[in-house]
Design a protein around this motif. Structure first.
Motif, PDB file in Angstrom:
ATOM      1  N   GLN A  39     -58.951  43.999 -10.963  1.00  0.00           N
ATOM      2  CA  GLN A  39     -58.859  45.389 -11.404  1.00  0.00           C
ATOM      3  C   GLN A  39     -58.756  45.473 -12.925  1.00  0.00           C
ATOM      4  OE1 GLN A  39     -55.185  47.556 -10.624  1.00  0.00           O
ATOM      5  NE2 GLN A  39     -56.396  49.331  -9.989  1.00  0.00           N
ATOM      6  N   ARG A  40     -57.984  44.593 -13.519  1.00  0.00           N
ATOM      7  CA  ARG A  40     -57.771  44.608 -14.969  1.00  0.00           C
ATOM      8  C   ARG A  40     -58.845  43.818 -15.723  1.00  0.00           C
ATOM      9  NH1 ARG A  40     -53.458  42.059 -16.816  1.00  0.00           N
ATOM     10  NH2 ARG A  40     -53.151  43.504 -18.512  1.00  0.00           N
ATOM     11  N   GLN A  41     -59.697  43.103 -14.969  1.00  0.00           N
ATOM     12  CA  GLN A  41     -60.739  42.243 -15.548  1.00  0.00           C
ATOM     13  C   GLN A  41     -60.140  41.262 -16.553  1.00  0.00           C
ATOM     14  OE1 GLN A  41     -63.721  44.931 -17.059  1.00  0.00           O
ATOM     15  NE2 GLN A  41     -64.385  45.484 -15.004  1.00  0.00           N
ATOM     16  N   ARG A  42     -59.050  40.636 -16.090  1.00  0.00           N
ATOM     17  CA  ARG A  42     -58.294  39.730 -16.945  1.00  0.00           C
ATOM     18  C   ARG A  42     -57.467  38.800 -16.070  1.00  0.00           C
ATOM     19  NH1 ARG A  42     -56.521  39.596 -22.093  1.00  0.00           N
ATOM     20  NH2 ARG A  42     -54.355  39.044 -22.306  1.00  0.00           N
ATOM     21  N   PRO A  43     -57.587  37.482 -16.263  1.00  0.00           N
ATOM     22  CA  PRO A  43     -56.827  36.568 -15.399  1.00  0.00           C
ATOM     23  C   PRO A  43     -55.325  36.627 -15.641  1.00  0.00           C
ATOM     24  CG  PRO A  43     -58.183  35.347 -16.989  1.00  0.00           C
ATOM     25  CD  PRO A  43     -58.447  36.800 -17.211  1.00  0.00           C
ATOM     26  N   ILE A  44     -54.606  36.379 -14.563  1.00  0.00           N
ATOM     27  CA  ILE A  44     -53.150  36.244 -14.599  1.00  0.00           C
ATOM     28  C   ILE A  44     -52.849  34.851 -14.064  1.00  0.00           C
ATOM     29  CG2 ILE A  44     -50.939  37.028 -13.676  1.00  0.00           C
ATOM     30  CD1 ILE A  44     -52.243  39.792 -13.270  1.00  0.00           C
ATOM     31  N   GLU A  45     -52.158  34.059 -14.858  1.00  0.00           N
ATOM     32  CA  GLU A  45     -51.801  32.707 -14.433  1.00  0.00           C
ATOM     33  C   GLU A  45     -50.288  32.593 -14.305  1.00  0.00           C
ATOM     34  OE1 GLU A  45     -53.587  29.419 -16.432  1.00  0.00           O
ATOM     35  OE2 GLU A  45     -55.504  30.473 -16.667  1.00  0.00           O
ATOM     36  N   LEU A  46     -49.854  31.983 -13.205  1.00  0.00           N
ATOM     37  CA  LEU A  46     -48.429  31.764 -12.964  1.00  0.00           C
ATOM     38  C   LEU A  46     -48.028  30.401 -13.480  1.00  0.00           C
ATOM     39  CD1 LEU A  46     -47.990  33.130  -9.348  1.00  0.00           C
ATOM     40  CD2 LEU A  46     -47.707  34.323 -11.526  1.00  0.00           C
ATOM     41  N   MET A  47     -46.859  30.353 -14.095  1.00  0.00           N
ATOM     42  CA  MET A  47     -46.337  29.106 -14.632  1.00  0.00           C
ATOM     43  C   MET A  47     -44.850  29.002 -14.275  1.00  0.00           C
ATOM     44  SD  MET A  47     -48.197  29.065 -18.348  1.00  0.00           S
ATOM     45  CE  MET A  47     -47.820  27.352 -18.620  1.00  0.00           C
ATOM     46  N   PRO A  48     -44.539  28.256 -13.205  1.00  0.00           N
ATOM     47  CA  PRO A  48     -43.126  28.071 -12.862  1.00  0.00           C
ATOM     48  C   PRO A  48     -42.434  27.155 -13.870  1.00  0.00           C
ATOM     49  CG  PRO A  48     -44.526  26.793 -11.401  1.00  0.00           C
ATOM     50  CD  PRO A  48     -45.439  27.580 -12.294  1.00  0.00           C
ATOM     51  N   PHE A  49     -41.165  27.393 -14.107  1.00  0.00           N
ATOM     52  CA  PHE A  49     -40.378  26.502 -14.959  1.00  0.00           C
ATOM     53  C   PHE A  49     -38.967  26.407 -14.390  1.00  0.00           C
ATOM     54  CE2 PHE A  49     -39.775  30.669 -16.809  1.00  0.00           C
ATOM     55  CZ  PHE A  49     -38.440  30.704 -17.208  1.00  0.00           C
ATOM     56  N   THR A  50     -38.248  25.347 -14.747  1.00  0.00           N
ATOM     57  CA  THR A  50     -36.923  25.137 -14.177  1.00  0.00           C
ATOM     58  C   THR A  50     -35.793  25.167 -15.195  1.00  0.00           C
ATOM     59  OG1 THR A  50     -37.267  22.753 -14.261  1.00  0.00           O
ATOM     60  CG2 THR A  50     -37.733  23.841 -12.166  1.00  0.00           C
ATOM     61  N   ASP A  51     -36.025  24.774 -16.398  1.00  0.00           N
ATOM     62  CA  ASP A  51     -34.941  24.727 -17.385  1.00  0.00           C
ATOM     63  C   ASP A  51     -34.823  26.076 -18.077  1.00  0.00           C
ATOM     64  OD1 ASP A  51     -32.961  24.033 -19.116  1.00  0.00           O
ATOM     65  OD2 ASP A  51     -34.264  22.885 -20.455  1.00  0.00           O
ATOM     66  N   ARG A  52     -33.798  26.849 -17.673  1.00  0.00           N
ATOM     67  CA  ARG A  52     -33.646  28.197 -18.224  1.00  0.00           C
ATOM     68  C   ARG A  52     -32.463  28.314 -19.181  1.00  0.00           C
ATOM     69  NH1 ARG A  52     -32.875  32.447 -14.199  1.00  0.00           N
ATOM     70  NH2 ARG A  52     -31.662  30.951 -13.055  1.00  0.00           N
ATOM     71  N   THR A  53     -32.063  27.239 -19.806  1.00  0.00           N
ATOM     72  CA  THR A  53     -30.879  27.302 -20.652  1.00  0.00           C
ATOM     73  C   THR A  53     -31.039  28.268 -21.819  1.00  0.00           C
ATOM     74  OG1 THR A  53     -31.671  25.366 -21.853  1.00  0.00           O
ATOM     75  CG2 THR A  53     -30.070  24.983 -20.081  1.00  0.00           C
ATOM     76  N   GLU A  54     -32.232  28.362 -22.379  1.00  0.00           N
ATOM     77  CA  GLU A  54     -32.447  29.224 -23.536  1.00  0.00           C
ATOM     78  C   GLU A  54     -33.474  30.328 -23.275  1.00  0.00           C
ATOM     79  OE1 GLU A  54     -30.801  29.056 -26.452  1.00  0.00           O
ATOM     80  OE2 GLU A  54     -29.590  27.475 -25.556  1.00  0.00           O
ATOM     81  N   SER A  55     -33.836  30.558 -22.017  1.00  0.00           N
ATOM     82  CA  SER A  55     -34.880  31.535 -21.736  1.00  0.00           C
ATOM     83  C   SER A  55     -34.496  32.422 -20.559  1.00  0.00           C
ATOM     84  CB  SER A  55     -36.202  30.820 -21.460  1.00  0.00           C
ATOM     85  OG  SER A  55     -36.069  29.969 -20.353  1.00  0.00           O
ATOM     86  N   PRO A  56     -35.137  33.575 -20.446  1.00  0.00           N
ATOM     87  CA  PRO A  56     -34.867  34.467 -19.315  1.00  0.00           C
ATOM     88  C   PRO A  56     -35.482  33.901 -18.031  1.00  0.00           C
ATOM     89  CG  PRO A  56     -36.608  35.369 -20.694  1.00  0.00           C
ATOM     90  CD  PRO A  56     -36.101  34.135 -21.389  1.00  0.00           C
ATOM     91  N   CYS A  57     -35.173  34.525 -16.890  1.00  0.00           N
ATOM     92  CA  CYS A  57     -35.700  34.027 -15.617  1.00  0.00           C
ATOM     93  C   CYS A  57     -37.175  34.371 -15.425  1.00  0.00           C
ATOM     94  CB  CYS A  57     -34.873  34.544 -14.447  1.00  0.00           C
ATOM     95  SG  CYS A  57     -34.763  36.332 -14.351  1.00  0.00           S
ATOM     96  N   GLY A  58     -37.706  35.249 -16.237  1.00  0.00           N
ATOM     97  CA  GLY A  58     -39.121  35.585 -16.194  1.00  0.00           C
ATOM     98  C   GLY A  58     -39.609  35.926 -17.582  1.00  0.00           C
ATOM     99  N   LEU A  59     -40.894  35.702 -17.793  1.00  0.00           N
ATOM    100  CA  LEU A  59     -41.457  35.922 -19.116  1.00  0.00           C
ATOM    101  C   LEU A  59     -42.933  36.254 -18.968  1.00  0.00           C
ATOM    102  CD1 LEU A  59     -40.465  35.498 -22.125  1.00  0.00           C
ATOM    103  CD2 LEU A  59     -41.483  33.232 -21.955  1.00  0.00           C
ATOM    104  N   LEU A  60     -43.395  37.231 -19.711  1.00  0.00           N
ATOM    105  CA  LEU A  60     -44.806  37.570 -19.753  1.00  0.00           C
ATOM    106  C   LEU A  60     -45.333  37.191 -21.125  1.00  0.00           C
ATOM    107  CD1 LEU A  60     -47.407  39.008 -18.760  1.00  0.00           C
ATOM    108  CD2 LEU A  60     -46.427  41.119 -19.668  1.00  0.00           C
ATOM    109  N   VAL A  61     -46.355  36.349 -21.146  1.00  0.00           N
ATOM    110  CA  VAL A  61     -46.984  35.948 -22.393  1.00  0.00           C
ATOM    111  C   VAL A  61     -48.452  36.336 -22.287  1.00  0.00           C
ATOM    112  CG1 VAL A  61     -47.570  34.042 -23.941  1.00  0.00           C
ATOM    113  CG2 VAL A  61     -45.396  34.011 -22.698  1.00  0.00           C
ATOM    114  N   SER A  62     -48.892  37.233 -23.149  1.00  0.00           N
ATOM    115  CA  SER A  62     -50.283  37.672 -23.151  1.00  0.00           C
ATOM    116  C   SER A  62     -51.006  37.095 -24.358  1.00  0.00           C
ATOM    117  CB  SER A  62     -50.363  39.197 -23.196  1.00  0.00           C
ATOM    118  OG  SER A  62     -49.831  39.753 -22.018  1.00  0.00           O
ATOM    119  N   THR A  63     -52.137  36.468 -24.093  1.00  0.00           N
ATOM    120  CA  THR A  63     -52.984  35.958 -25.162  1.00  0.00           C
ATOM    121  C   THR A  63     -54.247  36.808 -25.203  1.00  0.00           C
ATOM    122  OG1 THR A  63     -54.171  34.372 -23.792  1.00  0.00           O
ATOM    123  CG2 THR A  63     -52.089  33.617 -24.777  1.00  0.00           C
ATOM    124  N   GLU A  64     -55.186  36.418 -26.025  1.00  0.00           N
ATOM    125  CA  GLU A  64     -56.445  37.159 -26.113  1.00  0.00           C
ATOM    126  C   GLU A  64     -57.178  37.213 -24.779  1.00  0.00           C
ATOM    127  OE1 GLU A  64     -57.987  38.882 -28.605  1.00  0.00           O
ATOM    128  OE2 GLU A  64     -56.133  38.669 -29.739  1.00  0.00           O
TER     129      GLU A  64
END
Length: 176
Positions: A39-64
């Motif tokens: 619908q958005r004509q733009r890929p969405i990729e999931l990236m699981p991570f485990t070490d959350r000491t300095e980061s939130p439980c979820g994060l959205l990073v948009s590139t070009e």
């Protein structure tokens, strides 16, 4: 009165957003993200991570070219689903980076910061964008449950999210 008008407008806007997004039936997160990507004509990729000491439980990073959704892999499946829906809600609401780009280096140290257009992470719930994303995610989740609530034949157990809200084998958790 002014505060209630703002709350009603937020609620209305979030309901419209949650109702307008395409949902597969029965709900499946991978199929949902594929529908949204098309619908958005733009890929969405999931990236699981485990070490959350300095980061939130979820994060959205948009590139070009791609939207990356990073999410905690060391939590329950239901919590992971809510994290993903929260980050998707940021996409649906076209939220912009409120200055939290420092998380990119913690979670994606190899990503060139010049490629990043926005980074949104759930760190405080008082931020209006976070409140909106949380409400949209909750409304989408409620819609998933509502739409996947078709009657289950006796003796069958519905797989997936709906099974969390049932008692016994295939009986709905209705009271009354």
């Amino acid at each position: 009165m002014r505060g209630r008008g703002i709350e009603r407008e937020l609620w209305r806007r979030c309901q419209e957003t949650a109702e307008s997004v395409p949902l597969p039936h029965p709900f499946d997160m991978a199929a949902f993200l594929e529908l949204l990507s098309r619908q958005r004509q733009r890929p969405i990729e999931l990236m699981p991570f485990t070490d959350r000491t300095e980061s939130p439980c979820g994060l959205l990073v948009s590139t070009e070219r791609v939207d990356y959704i990073l999410y905690s892999a060391d939590t329950t499946p239901l919590h992971q689903q809510h994290i993903l829906l929260h980050e998707v809600a940021h996409l649906l609401c076209a939220h912009r980076d409120p200055g939290r780009g420092e998380f990119t280096g913690v979670v994606l140290p190899n990503l060139d910061s010049a490629l990043v257009r926005r980074v949104l992470g759930r760190t405080v719930y008082t931020d209006p964008q976070e409140q909106e994303a949380e409400l949209v995610a909750s409304l989408i989740l409620a819609r998933i449950v509502r739409e996947d609530r078709a009657p289950v034949p006796a003796g069958e157990c519905r797989p997936g999210l709906w099974s969390l809200f049932t008692l016994g084998r295939g009986r709905r958790a209705d009271h009354g």
